[in-house]
Design a protein around this motif. Structure first.
Motif, short mmCIF file in Angstrom:
data_model
loop_
_atom_site.label_atom_id
_atom_site.label_comp_id
_atom_site.label_asym_id
_atom_site.label_seq_id
_atom_site.Cartn_x
_atom_site.Cartn_y
_atom_site.Cartn_z
N VAL A 190 11.24 -1.49 -7.88
CA VAL A 190 11.10 -0.81 -6.51
C VAL A 190 10.44 -2.63 -6.87
O VAL A 190 9.04 -2.47 -7.44
N SER A 191 10.22 -3.79 -5.81
CA SER A 191 9.24 -4.24 -6.24
C SER A 191 9.43 -5.67 -4.17
O SER A 191 9.93 -5.21 -3.56
N ASN B 164 0.75 -1.18 -0.24
CA ASN B 164 0.42 0.07 0.19
C ASN B 164 0.75 1.66 -0.09
O ASN B 164 0.69 2.32 0.00
N GLN B 165 2.39 1.30 0.30
CA GLN B 165 2.75 2.27 -0.07
C GLN B 165 3.50 2.79 -1.37
O GLN B 165 3.44 3.85 -2.16
N MET B 166 3.80 1.70 -1.81
CA MET B 166 3.66 1.58 -3.49
C MET B 166 1.93 2.22 -4.07
O MET B 166 2.31 3.18 -5.38
N LEU B 167 1.25 1.76 -3.38
CA LEU B 167 0.20 2.18 -4.28
C LEU B 167 -0.01 3.69 -4.18
O LEU B 167 0.07 4.76 -4.74
N LEU B 168 0.20 4.14 -2.43
CA LEU B 168 -0.10 6.12 -2.40
C LEU B 168 0.61 6.43 -2.77
O LEU B 168 0.33 7.87 -3.07
N THR C 18 13.15 4.78 -0.74
CA THR C 18 13.06 4.39 -1.87
C THR C 18 12.02 5.26 -3.17
O THR C 18 12.54 5.62 -4.17
N LEU C 19 11.01 4.79 -1.88
CA LEU C 19 9.85 4.69 -3.16
C LEU C 19 9.53 6.62 -3.58
O LEU C 19 8.90 7.01 -4.28
N SER C 20 10.05 7.33 -2.00
CA SER C 20 9.11 8.25 -2.17
C SER C 20 10.38 9.71 -2.51
O SER C 20 10.29 10.50 -3.10
#
Length: 513
Positions: free
Chosen positions: A479-480, A353-357, A413-415
């Motif tokens: 990212v995975s 859900n971090q990746m989704l948002l 990493t996503l941020s």
């Protein structure tokens, strides 16, 4: 015979007698003793070698050059060279113009505000977040928040608001339980130095069941809030957050218009943000409230329901995007009253859900501790866990710490990608695939790198056959959540993308003209 003649005769005779004793040189041996280049003295031979004369090139004189330059041949040559020079120059100019004309033009960057460039981070309970349980403790953690590329910090509410005591409500006084005004100003200064803006939650009755006390008191509370807004904005806050905006905007619309004007129009230069919070969950309800209240962002439960399918989520996103610019959309799941991400979606689905948002078009908003999968226990405000840099744990404690740090690294990493990649900041959102359990979409902007995000909420593995005119045959894993089958930097075929149950992946591919 005279004496002089007698001496000369003796010299001759002596020379004749000693001729065989004279040392021989190359010239004497060849019978050239009388050569002018050879002199003999006391049995030695001195050779005189003529010096070589250096020939110097003086070139043509001025008069000679002028005579040659004026000849018909040289005149024609000069004209030919001049014409060739200008033809070459014009050819290069034409080539440069052709390249510029034929090159694809870059799209204009859309108008954006500071809150569109990265996630907002909510600290609803200062005492739970800070080790020292006050605002100074929050200031001490600014570096940690900066590492997460947080763009806005939502603090509070922290004002005095006793239970069931409207008379004692004081918007301009900080509760002594969390600190004082000087600590708050120090927090603002420290945050701004790290390019983090501070937003103050001024929800009036945050400890009670209704954010604005009762309907009867809304007018009184809204009137008192106006002067408090001026006070806090003068202290340097960059925005205000208010819960229950549908009530105040509908009950006292004129006062709500004043509140909006104070926050949104009260400064020159950097814009200040007004955030609303609602309990509405439907895309239609959220969209209508965005229009009626005029807030810059609206936090809602649009993605919170556990019963939502992937198709429901895709429809929610599409409906809101069809009615509003993505710069006005905010995506959140947890918040101060609803709790933390790990509790709402499960600890195994936090990274998912971090990746989704962080990849949806809009501003992602997180609750404190969501970056480490902090879960609610007996309260919606659990104690924040701060892992020391040195490793002093072992066994189960060490394993739990490693899980928290891994979760935080995933978020970071996503941020970072969200903060620097234009396709993720403000790029177009293009649905690629959706079903009851799977959602995939493309984020792209002009000539920037493109991203494909794919999510599998289901309990079974799936193989996606993604196709779109803008998609290449392959993409690279950025990212995975599946580090084994979808390792970072590995290449996958978009026509056969395999996603395990409860797995998500972010893929990247370059722009190709």
């Amino acid at each position: 015979m005279s004496k002089d003649t007698e001496v000369d005769m003796k010299d001759v005779e002596l020379n004749d007698m000693d001729q065989e004793k004279q040392p021989m040189t190359g010239g004497a041996a060849n019978g050239d003793a009388g050569s002018p280049t050879c002199t003999e003295k006391n049995g030695s031979v001195n050779l005189k070698i003529p010096e070589e004369t250096e020939t110097k090139f003086t070139g043509l004189s001025k008069e000679e050059l002028l005579r040659v330059a004026g000849t018909p041949g040289w005149v024609r040559t000069r004209w030919a060279l001049l014409i060739l020079f200008w033809l070459g120059w014009l050819g290069m100019l034409a080539g440069a113009v052709a390249i510029i004309v034929q090159a694809p033009r870059c799209k204009d960057i859309p108008a954006m505000n500071w809150w569109n460039y990265g996630p907002l981070y909510q600290i609803g309970n200062v005492q739970a977040f800070s080790e020292s349980q006050n605002l100074k403790g929050v200031e001490d953690k600014i570096d940690r928040l900066s590492q997460l590329k947080v763009k806005g910090l939502v603090i509070g509410p922290i004002h005095v608001a006793p239970l069931d005591n409207l008379v004692s409500l004081n918007f301009e006084e900080i509760s002594s339980d969390v600190g004082n005004l000087e600590q708050f100003k120090g927090l603002i200064t420290a945050a701004n130095k790290k390019s983090i803006n501070v937003i103050l939650d001024l929800t009036p009755y945050y400890l009670g069941s209704g954010p604005w006390f009762t309907n009867v008191s809304v007018t009184n509370v809204a009137e008192r809030l106006k002067s408090a807004l001026v006070f806090w904005l003068n202290q340097g806050v960059d925005g205000i957050q208010l819960s229950g905006v549908e009530r105040v905007s509908s009950v006292v619309p004129s006062l709500w218009a004043d509140i909006r004007a104070i926050v949104q129009n009260g400064t020159e230069g950097k814009k200040r943000i007004l955030i609303g919070v609602t309990e509405k969950t439907s895309a239609v309800g959220v969209s209508e409230l965005l229009n009626s209240t005029g807030v810059d962002l609206l936090l809602s439960g649009a993605l919170r329901s556990k019963s939502m399918t992937a198709m429901d989520r895709a429809q929610t996103v599409q409906q809101l995007l069809s009615s509003h610019n993505q710069t006005r959309l905010a995506w959140n799941i947890g918040d101060r009253t609803e709790g933390h991400l790990a509790t709402l979606v499960g600890p195994d689905m936090v990274n998912f859900n971090q990746m989704l948002l962080l990849t949806l078009p809009g501003t992602p908003v997180f609750n404190y501790g969501d970056e480490i999968a902090l879960a609610d226990a007996d309260t919606k405000s659990p104690k924040m866990l701060w892992d020391p840099l040195e490793d002093e744990t072992n066994g189960t404690a060490k394993e739990e710490k490693e899980q928290r740090l891994s979760c935080r690294s995933f978020f970071k990493t996503l941020s970072e990608l969200r903060g620097k990649e234009r396709s993720l900041q403000h790029g177009d959102y293009i649905p690629l695939f959706n079903s009851t359990s799977v959602l995939a979409y493309l984020r792209q902007w002009d000539q920037s790198g493109r991203y494909v995000a794919a999510f599998n909420w289901g309990s079974d593995a799936v193989t996606l056959q993604l196709s779109h005119p803008d998609l290449p045959a392959q993409a690279v894993v950025q990212v995975s959540t599946d580090q084994v089958n979808l390792a970072p930097d590995s290449t996958v075929a978009l026509s056969a993308l395999e996603l395990g149950p409860g797995q998500a992946v972010l893929l990247q591919f370059p722009y190709i003209a």
